[in-house]
Design an enzyme around this catalytic site. Structure first.
Site, PDB file in Angstrom:
ATOM      1  N   ASP A 128      42.710  39.591  36.840  1.00  0.00           N
ATOM      2  CA  ASP A 128      43.227  38.828  37.987  1.00  0.00           C
ATOM      3  C   ASP A 128      43.770  37.467  37.554  1.00  0.00           C
ATOM      4  O   ASP A 128      44.813  37.019  38.045  1.00  0.00           O
ATOM      5  CB  ASP A 128      42.185  38.699  39.113  1.00  0.00           C
ATOM      6  CG  ASP A 128      40.803  38.305  38.618  1.00  0.00           C
ATOM      7  OD1 ASP A 128      40.570  38.290  37.392  1.00  0.00           O
ATOM      8  OD2 ASP A 128      39.945  38.008  39.463  1.00  0.00           O
ATOM      9  N   ASP A 164      32.773  46.493  47.339  1.00  0.00           N
ATOM     10  CA  ASP A 164      31.863  45.607  48.083  1.00  0.00           C
ATOM     11  C   ASP A 164      32.615  44.830  49.160  1.00  0.00           C
ATOM     12  O   ASP A 164      32.299  43.694  49.462  1.00  0.00           O
ATOM     13  CB  ASP A 164      31.131  44.647  47.133  1.00  0.00           C
ATOM     14  CG  ASP A 164      32.096  43.838  46.267  1.00  0.00           C
ATOM     15  OD1 ASP A 164      33.330  44.029  46.401  1.00  0.00           O
ATOM     16  OD2 ASP A 164      31.628  43.020  45.460  1.00  0.00           O
TER      17      ASP A 164
END
Length: 327
Positions: free
Chosen positions: A173, A97
């Site tokens: 992350d 995205d």
């Protein structure tokens, strides 16, 4: 428009062919959705990989979103494929995205030399968490940061071989942002983002899409990265230069005093602790969040951004930052 559509856009097909011949492009699909697979296979210059894991996901805490587990699992599989099976020396990871800037590949190519030679750099990112248009000015400026930005980033095989065996089950992350994983290494990040996240409906649920992601400035300036000297980003050089810049900034006490100081080019505001930082950051509108003691985009506890899209720099400086910078 999906990322491969942009990359394979007919208007720039010559450029894209050049990119595809220089940088082998892979799409890795997680799961078995036929439409996604057909779309992926329709790109002639992209190699397709499919990760099918039919094992049920066991979340560790009640109410957790299984997407975070699936994403971490897919990342590990895909990076193992590229680094171990295909034996690439470096890989750029891009979510589906993301829109990319015209100089996206040139930027990474220039930064690759730095990544290869400076072992204190863990990865190179195309993202600045405080890259909203009101906080950026210089499309050439790059920084070191103690905070892993993610969102379009490049790492080397030795770094992956270190991370892969201990890769987490979820929230990969935030795991990379832990001090014991990062081990005093830093990340290169631009002032002006080279990626733009248009995924309002992704796994992060658009929670701060409107505030933080929508106003991001995607670089549109033409930068000839081959002629840029990036030696200022090596560990020693950057520490000295950044330290001097912070030391020479005029200390102002808080947001209100800053509003009165119209004619200053560079100011620094001291914060005392995390709560104080959050208060000051909120007044400006920059990211308040910390992970494992590090504010987003910070270097040695210092967060730097431009004031109202101008040359004027603001440094938010931690209680220990000047000592860490050696000034």
């Amino acid at each position: 428009s999906t990322l491969p559509d942009q990359m394979m856009d007919n208007n720039s097909s010559r450029y894209q062919k050049a990119v595809a011949s220089k940088f082998p492009l892979f799409i890795s699909q997680d799961g078995t959705n036929g439409d996604v697979k057909n779309k992926a296979l329709s790109y002639t210059q992209i190699r397709y990989m499919q990760h099918v894991d039919l094992e049920p996901v066991h979340t560790e805490r009640p109410g957790e979103h299984i997407a975070y587990y699936k994403i971490a699992n897919h990342y590990k599989w895909a990076l193992d494929e590229l680094f171990i099976k295909h034996d690439f020396r470096r890989v750029i990871i891009l979510e589906d995205d993301m829109e990319i800037a015209p100089d996206f590949f040139d930027y990474f190519e220039a930064a690759a030399k730095l990544l290869d030679t400076d072992k204190s750099i863990m990865a190179v990112s195309s993202w600045n968490d405080n890259g909203q248009k009101q906080f950026v000015y210089d499309p050439k400026a790059l920084y070191r940061s103690d905070f892993f930005p993610g969102l379009g980033w490049m790492l080397t095989k030795p770094t992956w071989m270190e991370l892969s065996p201990k890769w987490p089950k979820a929230y990969w992350d935030d795991w990379v942002r832990l001090k014991e994983v990062r081990r005093d290494r830093q990340f290169i990040r631009p002032e002006v983002c080279r990626t733009y996240n248009f995924g309002e409906h992704g796994s992060s649920m658009g929670q701060f899409f409107d505030q933080y992601l929508k106003p991001i400035k995607l670089n549109d300036a033409h930068i000839d990265w081959t002629s840029e000297d990036l030696s200022y980003l090596t560990e020693d050089n950057f520490l000295i230069k950044f330290g001097k810049d912070v030391a020479s900034a005029t200390p102002v006490h808080g947001f209100d005093e800053l509003l009165k100081a119209h004619n200053l080019d560079v100011e620094r505001i001291q914060y005392d602790d995390q709560g104080d930082f959050e208060r000051v950051a909120r007044q400006f509108g920059v990211f308040e969040e910390w992970k494992d003691g590090v504010p987003r985009a910070a270097y040695k506890g210092v967060v730097v951004f431009r004031y109202k899209s101008s040359r004027r720099r603001i440094y938010l400086v931690g209680p220990d930052s000047l000592r860490q910078l050696g000034v």
